[in-house]
Design a protein around this motif. Sequence first.
Motif: not given
Lengths: 209, 209
Positions: A5, A8, A10, B12, B14, B66, B110-111, B140, B142-143, B145-147
Amino acid sequence: MDPKAFFKLSYGVYIVSSSTDGKDGGCVINTMTQVTSSPARISIALNKNNFTLKLIETSGTFSGVVLAEAVEMDMIKRFGFQSGREASKYEDIPMGRDSLYNPYPTENVCSRFTCRVISSLDVGTHVLIIGEVVEAQVMDGTAQPLTYANYHLKKNGTTPPNAPSYQETTEKTVGYRCSVCGYILESDTLPDDFICPVCGKDASYFSKL
Amino acid sequence: MDPKAFFKLSYGVYIVSSSTDGKDGGCVINTMTQVTSSPARISIALNKNNFTLKLIETSGTFSGVVLAEAVEMDMIKRFGFQSGREASKYEDIPMGRDSLYNPYPTENVCSRFTCRVISSLDVGTHVLIIGEVVEAQVMDGTAQPLTYANYHLKKNGTTPPNAPSYQETTEKTVGYRCSVCGYILESDTLPDDFICPVCGKDASYFSKL
């Protein structure tokens, strides 16, 4: 608790440095964060065993640079793997000095900051340092920052997206991997007192590749 | 001091949330950082005017998720732009509750983490909260993370690299832009007490697009 976890989250990759009593030091971290904008303040987290932390606590100031994607792994190894107590990390590399005499690397650096420590917080294995930014300079406006995710790709010999200057390698890595954060120490030996420069775990968390 | 130097820091995106006295709240931040790994502790920075901060200070716990690259801008607007005092941010969206009763969004995440507050530090306009992680779950695997960098591309209607699920738009944005961090409030009006959800600046720092 699933450690994946945390993968993920960044981050970027940074070198923070300080100088005291004629001794320069610096180390790689991924925990540099702007916490306020007015005035501009930055937080960094450093392991308590870290020599650079001692320098920062003595001098009350530090520099921080944002590493660019094109940075060589040798540069990260130099600032991440060797102990500042034994090696002069700034020997023979292009460097500058800010107005508070902190050293900083000048190659493959997107931007740099100079901070005065205004407070700190003990968070367990690490100390969180809050610095007020007194200098902030773009060093290379077109360079892309190295992200922590791309750093891991780079370590594994994969070209990060949008990093054409990075040289691909197919060599098998020899060394030790941190079981917590995936950091790889490229070395034939693992020193007993080795501390993961990224997540701060000790040598017992490393397994041979 | 060149403010562009700060744009090189990587983050990231959040959503942190909490609940107290039957009231749920949450907000978008870019300052979630793992500061220690043993035990796992996370730091978050929240503006002092932030309603979610009040909830966290009262309950002593918070959740953090995330966000994935595929997240809709509407979701970020919901948690970033409206005041939690006036709007029920969790109304009509898919959500879960962690073991400490904190709400968290479950789509395009994502987490997720659940934390107990162990300390905090006043850093000026913001409070830095240190939370010990008691739950950590991959939502998820495989997703991506949005930076924070891709969030800005997304805001400007550009498809981030590796984000095929994001829907491109060519509409001209109407609203107000934060002069410090570039955050855009998509609205015909700018409330006097508006606080930038990303960098914490007040309405005086916003200019009309």
